[in-house]
Design an enzyme around this catalytic site. Structure first.
Site, PDB file in Angstrom:
ATOM      1  N   LYS A 296       0.104 -10.123   3.197  1.00  0.00           N
ATOM      2  CA  LYS A 296       1.185  -9.149   3.020  1.00  0.00           C
ATOM      3  C   LYS A 296       2.479  -9.588   3.678  1.00  0.00           C
ATOM      4  O   LYS A 296       3.569  -9.338   3.172  1.00  0.00           O
ATOM      5  CB  LYS A 296       0.768  -7.773   3.532  1.00  0.00           C
ATOM      6  CG  LYS A 296       0.285  -7.745   4.983  1.00  0.00           C
ATOM      7  CD  LYS A 296      -1.204  -7.651   5.098  1.00  0.00           C
ATOM      8  CE  LYS A 296      -1.659  -8.078   6.470  1.00  0.00           C
ATOM      9  NZ  LYS A 296      -2.957  -7.539   6.814  1.00  0.00           N
TER      10      LYS A 296
ATOM     11  N   GLU B 104      -3.836  -7.779  -4.510  1.00  0.00           N
ATOM     12  CA  GLU B 104      -4.468  -6.479  -4.204  1.00  0.00           C
ATOM     13  C   GLU B 104      -4.943  -6.438  -2.753  1.00  0.00           C
ATOM     14  O   GLU B 104      -4.888  -5.394  -2.095  1.00  0.00           O
ATOM     15  CB  GLU B 104      -5.640  -6.243  -5.152  1.00  0.00           C
ATOM     16  CG  GLU B 104      -6.211  -4.851  -5.114  1.00  0.00           C
ATOM     17  CD  GLU B 104      -5.233  -3.797  -5.621  1.00  0.00           C
ATOM     18  OE1 GLU B 104      -4.762  -3.014  -4.788  1.00  0.00           O
ATOM     19  OE2 GLU B 104      -4.951  -3.758  -6.834  1.00  0.00           O
TER      20      GLU B 104
ATOM     21  N   GLU C 264      -4.330  -7.467  13.730  1.00  0.00           N
ATOM     22  CA  GLU C 264      -3.780  -8.753  13.342  1.00  0.00           C
ATOM     23  C   GLU C 264      -3.873  -9.712  14.522  1.00  0.00           C
ATOM     24  O   GLU C 264      -4.038  -9.287  15.675  1.00  0.00           O
ATOM     25  CB  GLU C 264      -2.308  -8.595  12.951  1.00  0.00           C
ATOM     26  CG  GLU C 264      -2.082  -7.732  11.732  1.00  0.00           C
ATOM     27  CD  GLU C 264      -2.707  -8.340  10.485  1.00  0.00           C
ATOM     28  OE1 GLU C 264      -2.331  -9.446  10.097  1.00  0.00           O
ATOM     29  OE2 GLU C 264      -3.601  -7.702   9.908  1.00  0.00           O
TER      30      GLU C 264
ATOM     31  N   LYS D 294       3.341  -3.655   3.914  1.00  0.00           N
ATOM     32  CA  LYS D 294       2.606  -3.054   2.795  1.00  0.00           C
ATOM     33  C   LYS D 294       3.469  -2.000   2.079  1.00  0.00           C
ATOM     34  O   LYS D 294       3.490  -1.942   0.842  1.00  0.00           O
ATOM     35  CB  LYS D 294       1.308  -2.421   3.317  1.00  0.00           C
ATOM     36  CG  LYS D 294       0.349  -3.452   3.916  1.00  0.00           C
ATOM     37  CD  LYS D 294      -0.745  -2.798   4.752  1.00  0.00           C
ATOM     38  CE  LYS D 294      -1.668  -3.809   5.398  1.00  0.00           C
ATOM     39  NZ  LYS D 294      -2.550  -3.232   6.433  1.00  0.00           N
TER      40      LYS D 294
ATOM     41  N   ALA E  91     -15.943 -10.845 -15.766  1.00  0.00           N
ATOM     42  CA  ALA E  91     -14.806 -11.745 -15.975  1.00  0.00           C
ATOM     43  C   ALA E  91     -14.874 -12.458 -17.319  1.00  0.00           C
ATOM     44  O   ALA E  91     -13.863 -12.940 -17.817  1.00  0.00           O
ATOM     45  CB  ALA E  91     -14.764 -12.777 -14.842  1.00  0.00           C
TER      46      ALA E  91
ATOM     47  N   GLY F 166     -12.232  -6.303  15.451  1.00  0.00           N
ATOM     48  CA  GLY F 166     -11.661  -7.234  14.474  1.00  0.00           C
ATOM     49  C   GLY F 166     -10.667  -6.602  13.517  1.00  0.00           C
ATOM     50  O   GLY F 166     -10.326  -7.185  12.493  1.00  0.00           O
TER      51      GLY F 166
ATOM     52  N   ASP G 262       3.133  -4.362  10.172  1.00  0.00           N
ATOM     53  CA  ASP G 262       2.129  -4.584   9.128  1.00  0.00           C
ATOM     54  C   ASP G 262       2.207  -3.469   8.073  1.00  0.00           C
ATOM     55  O   ASP G 262       2.191  -3.747   6.864  1.00  0.00           O
ATOM     56  CB  ASP G 262       0.739  -4.627   9.773  1.00  0.00           C
ATOM     57  CG  ASP G 262      -0.378  -4.754   8.751  1.00  0.00           C
ATOM     58  OD1 ASP G 262      -0.567  -5.863   8.213  1.00  0.00           O
ATOM     59  OD2 ASP G 262      -1.048  -3.747   8.481  1.00  0.00           O
TER      60      ASP G 262
HETATM   61  N1  HSE Z   1      -4.504  -5.399  10.730  1.00  0.00           N
HETATM   62  C1  HSE Z   1      -4.600  -4.762   9.451  1.00  0.00           C
HETATM   63  C2  HSE Z   1      -4.916  -3.289   9.671  1.00  0.00           C
HETATM   64  C3  HSE Z   1      -5.668  -5.425   8.645  1.00  0.00           C
HETATM   65  O1  HSE Z   1      -5.227  -2.912  10.801  1.00  0.00           O
HETATM   66  O2  HSE Z   1      -4.810  -2.506   8.746  1.00  0.00           O
HETATM   67  C4  HSE Z   1      -5.595  -5.211   7.189  1.00  0.00           C
HETATM   68  O3  HSE Z   1      -4.342  -5.429   6.661  1.00  0.00           O
END
Ligand code: HSE
Length: 463
Positions: free
Chosen positions: A127, A151, A212, A227, A53, A209, A223
């Protein structure tokens, strides 16, 4: 080769800041999975990151709901102000850049706009915020001369925004397509490999994990559409058109069709597709048959992959983890490094990589998202019939309805044990969606047809 002793001697590294520019001071809202990962990677790689950086990157303020948990993550780091008040961090006089990793679209918009109004750059992995309010956020940032970097909002570990905004700027992009929701890809992989049902696979994804907070966003395609709309804007110089995307998820996908895909030489993937056509842009998310040998068909589990077809580059492909603490931190910190490299103070628009890859005056506000009816692609149809000989009747009827049949097979209890009645499996050539929709609707009344007809798109994604 870089090595640590060499880096330690570099001016501007966190370990030798005496003659360096002052560190970039970061305020962070959210210290959960992504925030904790960002903290951990910044600590672990601070010398390397500072060397890249040109100066150190230091977190100076953190807003969290649970201060005890936040203090545990930060290991009581001295010099980090902890607060429950996100606006305090967004407007903090010591903060140069806000990292917003709390998620959601309501309060997050207020925090981000407050930071921008106070002349701070913003890095976010949110996003949903940018898909829904991107136009507002980017316009405010443009007026203030600050950067909004994101990003981590799209397929976290793979630098696809950087690829589109910088690496591929010479190209007229023809299409962008990919697997951009790890949760649904994990579920589809589990359904294909082990035959588990949708609910069990979703529970596994949540335990790991990936999902969402509201898993409906993952399994219903929302989702991925967030994106895809950001990818489309960067690819084609159009506004963020999430509100016009066609969105279908995997909730109603049947195990029978996952098995039919296998037998026909395909795999089912939830794809986000943005394709430039003469009359506009296709922007759609839906499950699709992809040839089993195709590179995208090999992308399994929670992994993401995006392919871009440029007129000069040809097809390029980006693959990596689509979720998780450190893969997301990788993207968030890359954005912080970009901000750290910016000239001091606010940045004139012409000096900066545009937020959406095209300078705002060049964004084509008129570039329309094509309606569902106008999308042109191949299809798979599964038609339950009363008796096997009726395959001919179905074929003739589809041809009469202008559906170009490319291949037909009959599946029965011997070849497809779970099928119940015989099934006519049809692969079409490319055809307008409107034609397929009409044909599928009308087939329901055909005397040969014994149940609901299933239609899924087939994407060949050829170079
Ligand atoms: N819930 C999202 C996925 C996490 O499963 O891709 C990352 O954006």
């Amino acid at each position: 080769m870089f090595n640590e002793p060499h880096l330690r001697s570099l001016p501007g590294s966190a370990a030798a800041p005496a003659t360096a520019m002052r560190p970039l001071r970061v305020g962070m809202i959210g210290i959960g999975t992504v925030g904790g990962g960002t903290w951990a990677v910044l600590q672990r790689n601070q010398t390397l990151i500072a060397a890249r950086a040109g100066r150190g990157i230091e977190i100076v303020a953190v807003a969290a709901r649970n201060l005890e948990r936040a203090a545990a993550v930060l290991q009581d780091a001295p010099g980090v102000e902890l607060t429950r008040d996100p606006l305090r961090v967004a407007t903090h006089p010591e903060v140069d850049v806000l990292v917003e990793v709390a998620g959601g679209t309501g309060p997050a918009l207020e925090w981000v706009l407050a930071a921008i109004a106070h002349g701070k750059h913003v890095v976010t992995a949110n996003k949903a915020l940018l898909a829904v309010h991107g136009q507002t956020v980017f316009a405010a940032a443009q007026r203030q001369g600050v950067a909004v970097a994101y990003e981590g909002a799209v397929a976290v570990s793979l630098p696809i925004i950087k690829a589109l905004r910088e690496g591929l700027t010479a190209n007229r992009i023809e299409w962008v397509a990919g697997i951009i929701n790890g949760t649904s890809n994990f579920i589809l992989t589990r359904m294909r490999e082990d035959g588990v049902d949708f609910a069990a696979a979703l529970a596994e994804a949540q335990a790991l994990g990936y999902a969402e907070a509201d898993p409906a966003f993952d399994v219903d395609g929302v989702d991925a559409a967030h994106k895809a709309s950001l990818l489309a804007a960067n690819a084609f110089g159009m506004p963020v058109r999430f509100d016009q995307a066609q969105v279908e998820g995997i909730r109603t996908l049947q195990a029978l069709d996952v098995e039919c895909a296998r037998q026909l030489g395909f795999r089912v993937k939830l794809l986000g597709i943005a394709r430039r056509q003469a009359e506009g842009v296709e922007l759609r998310v839906h499950p699709a048959f992809v040839p089993a040998q195709h590179l995208l068909a090999q992308v399994d589990g929670s992994m993401n992959a995006v392919m871009v077809k440029g007129d000069a580059s040809g097809v390029t492909m980006y693959y990596g983890a689509g979720a998780g603490a450190e893969p997301t931190a990788s993207a968030v910190i890359a954005d912080l490094v970009d901000v750290a490299r910016l000239p001091a103070g606010t940045v004139a628009a012409q000096q900066r990589v545009p937020h959406l890859g095209f300078h705002p005056h060049a964004v084509d506000e008129q570039l329309a998202v094509l309606p569902r009816a106008a999308v042109h692609t191949r299809h798979y149809l599964r038609v339950p019939v009363h008796q096997a000989p009726q395959i001919e009747a179905v074929g003739a009827w589809l041809t009469a309805q202008q559906v170009p049949v490319q291949r037909m097979e009959l599946a029965n209890e011997k070849t497809l044990p779970a099928c119940g009645t015989p099934q006519v499996l049809v692969l079409t050539d490319a055809v307008r969606q409107a034609t397929v929709d009409l044909a599928v609707h009308a087939l329901a009344a055909h005397p040969a047809v014994a149940g609901p007809v299933v239609a899924l798109r087939v994407e060949m994604l050829e170079g």
